[in-house]
Motif scaffolding. Structure first.
Motif: not given
Lengths: 543, 343, 318
Positions: A320-324
């Motif tokens: 969850g450190y990043t996203y699409p």
């Protein structure tokens, strides 16, 4: 006895090699930065390596730099050229840079417009082999009416001009070398830039171990508060983490997202995520000559985007450190904030594939059409996280009747050229995954989706490896590159964001920002993803 | 003897040429030096085409080999990309001592390699010294106490060590002696590097950074060497002349160390002689894990960038060393054992 | 010692064939092997491992071993997943079973490649001698002059992505399995070649070979039917130890990121990603690592036992 002699000999060699002049610490305030790759060269002409760029930025200055908001601020220039202050001409074909009058090299020599002209000359000289000439090759002529003024001309309006003069070479040091050797390629300065213009001066490079810099006493701006800066090279990930955890290194970067929690848990390491221009994405092959026929149908490409549970990958594998990302320029103002990425919607994917005529008619579990099964080649390099994503996708897509063949190559084969039959460049894939950024980040300019960049035997040097051609998008790309007004240019990019999404030609997998870790004992750290050490002269540690 | 040496040296020439050709062709196909240029994404195609021309990578592989071998200063090269050769090349070729420039650092390839040689030798010779000392202790002890409990334990341990992947040993020792020891407040070893740059390249620094990597390398080879010494010792101890010596009433210790050991040690010279040149290759895995700036790491880093001049230089240097040490071993052997004659 | 004692036993010159059967070479070998305690321990461990990967694959399907569920990422060992799960939530127990099969296949087949090459080169070289011999020995020397791991890495890159996936017995193997087998085989035949050559050099002058030649037996026949069977002992020993070496070599290549490609797993490739979690998720590297070490130790013990058994006076080079 042979063995006694042999042992004695060995011990002598060991001892002799071990004591080669001790180099004591120069000062009490020191910060150690760790990188997992060693810099290759410290001359901006001869390296495109991210880490090398971070290192020479400590020793060299340019006309301007980018702060923690990624906004430009003047360094050697007195101010950033603009339409208002007359630095940019109304037609966008001339830039006038006025230099500060107190700037000097670390040996006390003044920095003048001649150094700017020299830098340009070196980049475009046939005698040199710089890794890239861009954007200096866009300049048609350069004038230096006086020591403080540089005037640059272009044929066409050139919006990405902030990519020029990021770092300036010292003419008084390098001109004699260039004239003596006939080239700068092998200059000793390239790996030992002992005369520079940054807050620190290069002191030594212990190959394979570290580079050390000491405070530049002649720095034209606020002098550095630290006495020394050390850049260590630690290639093994486990040893890298260990060095941060036990305080051997103070600053680190590029740590994989799954490793961040354990660093944060130490209590003395701060973790930040900074936009670097990079976004991990799927490059969809749409070349009629090389792609699977299904890939030519925009609805099949959209179906693949709907079928790909990217949010789950980003949450589970990247914690969850990043996203699409929804845009190729995610994390910058050029990404349209109103655009949403394709949601995960397997029903929609099924419906689109059914409508496109890809159904499992022979009952083997894989959809097919006209006797050809829907088995796609999914290629990437050998990075662990990418191989993990591949196996997840293979399983998820199998449930929807999409066959996936996994291909992995070492990076230097994956990105081989068209002439050398590189798997990407010659279209031996249907889905290619890697992380890409505009070359001149934070400037957004790219050419990768343009029709005239499709490589062919006649034009083997094209950058458009997807064989994708959309004249409307082409027109927008040409337009943005000549739009000098910032807001107007941003608006054009927002239009392009929509075209790229609607054509499903690039599907963002995760927003690939850089992780930076630093020890809280250092004060005033204000990083960014383009020039992280822009304020390193303000860094300080308690005595 | 002189003729023998001359013949061996003559034979080495075609051997080295074949090795170099095969390696060169393999490397050409093993990757593209221009694929990343160290960046995170491929560079602009236009720049790649220019660099390929400037570095001569657009030539056919055999032409590239020829230029590598004898240089290109006798041929006209295209310097500005207009397709017309306009000025002579600048490379002298390997036969005239020019291994070309690294495609990564732009330094002469030999300079890149030579920067690493001392570091690798510090690590590998220390490890080798540890190996010989401990292998002799273990091997001789085992031979003298054949089939004793201790011999069985040592045999078991050597097999275990010998069967262990070195990355296991290396990573585990970092975990234990660096991370855990530090956490427990015990004196701990550094995780990697050759010395702390803040302190400098002092003897104490190098020594403390040397312990874990050298021990990791040594552990496996101690097992290999000690097995070899054990069996040689056993063979000698059970031989007729030792029995004769015993029958003559010589002191046991004298027999073991003057008669038995000397003869058992002889084959060890060969083993060491054949292993020595490979020390130059460093320990690829160990150097990588411990961030030891040696040749093994150099090779890995430059393999990832397909830096052909450096990789070729490194492999050829080792090949030459191997040929040389084989010859040296043979000569030393005849000197130590006068029964052997080469003609 | 009195003379009466010396003549106390009547000397029976007639060999009683019933009470003292002539011991065949193989029987003697077996007996000697059985006396080697560690070799027997190794053999039983090895049989246990083979049972594990054999019976295991009857319990777990390959689809299960490759089934991932990212929500179950890095689960510690539990009743459901006795060995825990890996970075994409696959069951490690099942993967060690299927990975073990590939590891052992790689070990066996690369040794077959190596033994075939080594024997061919050694036999031809030793039997014919002269120009053939010196050419082949130069080749062997050339191969020995290049550090194996470095050569393996260059070759792994050379072949990577060139060999498509294979389907054997309905199972899909990554083409990289074949690549690894070939390159390990190609880089490990040299010592065997030398051993075979030495053995041929001594045997070709022996009386039975001279006799065969005098009878006009063809060279091929002599090499294959007469000399080779008499050189088998060192070949068998070297081949056995070679399997252990090949399994380790595969682990090294995988560790350096150039090994077998997913979705196919080997013990070595399971370690590739796992070593980053040496502290966080020890079950990731512990189980495959343990299996590699156990397998390699057992094979080495068996090889050592075979050497003692086949040739009690052989020099014990490890």
């Amino acid at each position: 006895m042979i063995f006694k002699r042999l042992t004695v000999l060995m011990l002598v060699v060991v001892v002799a090699a071990g004591i080669v002049g001790p180099v004591g610490a120069q000062g009490s305030k020191s910060v150690t930065i760790a990188f997992d790759q060693e810099a290759d060269n410290l001359n901006p002409m001869y390296t495109t390596m991210t880490f090398a760029g971070y290192v020479y930025a400590i020793f060299l200055s340019g006309a301007w730099n980018f702060d923690d908001e990624l906004l430009p601020h003047p360094v050697l220039a007195a101010e950033i050229p603009s339409l208002e202050n007359g630095g940019l001409s109304a037609d966008g074909r001339m830039i006038t840079i006025t230099l500060r009058d107190d700037i000097k090299w670390s040996d006390g020599e003044p920095i003048t417009s001649a150094d700017f002209a020299f830098t340009h000359e070196m980049f475009v000289s046939d005698a040199n082999s710089p890794l890239t000439r861009d954007p200096y090759n866009r300049i048609t002529s350069l004038e230096t009416p006086d020591e403080r003024t540089v005037v640059v001309h272009f044929d066409e309006p050139f919006a990405p001009w902030l990519g020029l003069f990021r770092y300036i070479l010292p003419e008084h040091i390098l001109r004699p070398v260039y004239e003596a050797d006939g080239s700068l390629d092998n200059a000793a300065w390239n790996r030992a830039p002992t005369v520079g213009s940054g807050p620190f001066v290069f002191a030594e490079w212990e190959v394979g171990s570290f580079i050390r810099g000491v405070r530049n006493e002649n720095y034209f701006d606020a002098p550095a508060l630290l006495d020394t800066i050390v850049i260590r090279f630690v290639p093994d990930p486990e040893a890298y983490l260990a060095a941060l955890k036990n305080g051997d290194s103070d600053v680190g970067t590029f740590v994989a997202f799954p490793d961040l929690p354990e660093l944060e848990a130490t209590g003395f390491l701060d973790v930040g995520i900074y936009a670097s221009g990079y976004n991990e994405g799927w490059f969809m092959n749409a070349n009629p000559e090389t792609a699977h026929p299904a890939m030519l149908d925009v609805n099949v490409r959209r179906a693949l985007a709907y079928a790909f549970n990217r949010a789950q990958i980003d949450n589970d594998l990247l914690l969850g450190y990043t996203y699409p990302p929804s845009s190729y320029w995610e994390g910058t103002p050029y990404a349209d904030p109103d655009l949403e990425p394709y949601p995960y919607d397997p029903e929609m994917a099924t419906q689109l594939l059914d409508e496109a005529g890809w159904v499992d008619s022979d009952g083997d579990g894989i959809r097919d059409k006209d006797g050809q099964p829907l088995t796609l080649r999914y290629a990437t390099n050998t990075r662990q996280i990418r191989m993990d994503v591949q196996v997840v996708v293979q399983q998820d897509f199998a449930d929807l009747g999409i066959g996936i063949e996994l291909l992995n190559y070492p990076s230097d084969i994956f990105w081989n050229t068209y002439a050398d039959n590189g798997p990407m460049a010659t279209g031996q894939y249907d889905i290619g995954q890697w992380s890409s950024s505009p070359d001149g980040f934070p400037d957004p300019d790219i050419v990768r989706f343009m029709c005239n960049e499709i490589p062919t035997p006649e034009n083997p040097i094209g950058d458009n490896w997807q064989g994708y051609c959309n004249p409307d998008l082409d027109a927008l790309f040409v337009e943005q590159a000549r739009t000098m007004d910032y807001d107007a240019r941003v608006a054009i990019f927002h239009q392009m964001d929509r075209v790229i999404k609607d054509d499903a030609i690039w599907i963002g997998v995760w927003y690939d920002a850089d992780s930076w870790i630093y020890n809280t004992r250092i004060q005033n750290v204000r990083l960014n993803g383009a020039s992280p050490f822009w304020n390193i002269n303000e860094w300080d540690v308690a005595g | 003897m002189g003729r023998y040496i001359a013949r061996r040296l003559l034979q080495a020439i075609p051997l080295l040429l074949i090795i170099s050709l095969v390696l060169f062709v393999l490397m050409q196909a093993a990757g593209d030096p221009l694929a990343t240029l160290g960046g995170r994404q491929p560079p602009r195609a236009e720049d790649r085409a220019r660099l390929a021309r400037q570095w001569g990578l657009d030539q056919p592989v055999l032409v590239q080999y020829l230029y590598w071998l004898v240089g290109n200063d006798w041929a006209m090269m295209d310097s500005d990309g207009d397709g017309i050769p306009d000025q002579p090349g600048t490379r002298k070729g390997v036969l005239r001592g020019d291994f070309g420039n690294s495609l990564v650092t732009r330094q002469p390839a030999m300079e890149v390699i030579m920067e690493r040689v001392p570091n690798t030798l510090v690590l590998m010779l220390t490890a080798q010294a540890l190996i010989i000392v401990f292998a002799l202790l273990v091997g001789i002890y085992s031979a003298l106490h054949q089939y004793s409990l201790m011999d069985n334990v040592l045999t078991g341990c050597s097999f275990a060590a010998f069967s262990m992947p070195i990355f296991f040993i290396a990573l585990f020792s970092i975990y234990l002696f660096s991370i855990r020891f530090k956490a427990w407040g015990l004196p701990s070893f550094p995780t990697g590097g050759m010395y702390d740059p803040a302190v400098g390249r002092t003897f104490a620094q190098v020594a403390s950074h040397l312990v874990l990597p050298a021990m990791s390398i040594a552990l496996i080879d101690i097992a290999r060497y000690s097995r070899y010494i054990r069996s040689n010792m056993l063979e000698v101890i059970n031989s007729d002349y030792i029995r004769t010596a015993r029958a003559k009433g010589l002191r046991e210790r004298y027999i073991l160390f003057i008669h038995a050991f000397k003869n058992a040690a002889l084959p060890l010279v060969t083993l060491i002689g054949l292993d020595l040149p490979f020390l130059l290759a460093g320990a690829v895995v160990t150097e990588r894990i411990f961030a030891w700036p040696g040749m093994g790491r150099l090779f890995l880093d430059h393999l990832n960038r397909t830096d052909i001049p450096v990789m070729m230089g490194l492999l050829m240097m080792i090949s030459v060393a191997v040929v040389f040490f084989q010859l040296m071993t043979d000569i030393v052997y005849t000197w130590l054992d006068p029964r052997i004659r080469y003609t | 010692m009195s003379s009466s004692e010396l003549s106390a036993q009547p000397v029976n010159l007639k060999l009683d064939e019933d009470t003292l059967p002539p011991q065949s070479l193989w029987r003697m070998t077996l007996r000697r092997f059985r006396r080697h305690r560690m070799a027997m321990v190794g053999l039983f461990t090895l049989m246990g491992i083979i049972l594990y990967i054999g019976v295991g694959s009857l319990i777990f399907t390959e689809a299960f071993a490759n089934h991932n569920d990212t929500r179950l990422r890095l689960q510690p060992p539990s009743a459901e997943h006795p060995f825990g799960t890996d970075t994409v939530g696959r069951d490690i127990l099942a993967r060690t079973i299927y990975g073990g099969q590939i590891s052992i296949i790689i070990g066996l087949f690369s040794v077959i490649v190596a033994v075939s090459m080594g024997t061919a080169v050694g036999a031809v070289s030793g039997y014919y001698g002269g120009k053939v011999d010196s050419t082949l020995m130069r080749l062997t020397e050339a191969m020995l002059s290049i550090p194996t791991l470095l050569l393996l890495l260059v070759m792994a890159k050379f072949f990577s992505g060139r060999i498509p996936d294979l389907v054997i017995f309905g199972r899909t193997f990554s083409g990289s399995v074949l690549v690894i087998i070939i390159i390990i085989g190609l880089t490990s035949w040299m010592y065997l070649g030398r051993i075979v050559r030495a053995s041929f050099l001594s045997l070709k002058e022996s009386e039975f070979v001279l006799a065969a030649r005098a009878l006009g037996v063809r060279d091929r026949q002599i090499i294959l039917a007469h000399i080779l069977p008499n050189s088998m002992a060192p070949i068998i020993v070297a081949a056995t130890l070679g399997v252990a070496g090949a399994i380790l070599t595969e682990a090294y290549i995988s560790f350096l990121g150039m090994g077998v490609r997913p979705p196919t797993a080997t013990w070595g490739s399971m370690l590739d990603g796992a070593y980053q979690y040496i502290e966080q998720a020890p079950w990731l590297w512990f189980f495959p690592g343990l299996l590699i070490i156990l397998t390699v130790i057992s094979i080495n013990f068996v090889g050592d036992g075979l050497r003692d058994a086949l040739d009690p006076r052989s020099d014990k080079k490890v």
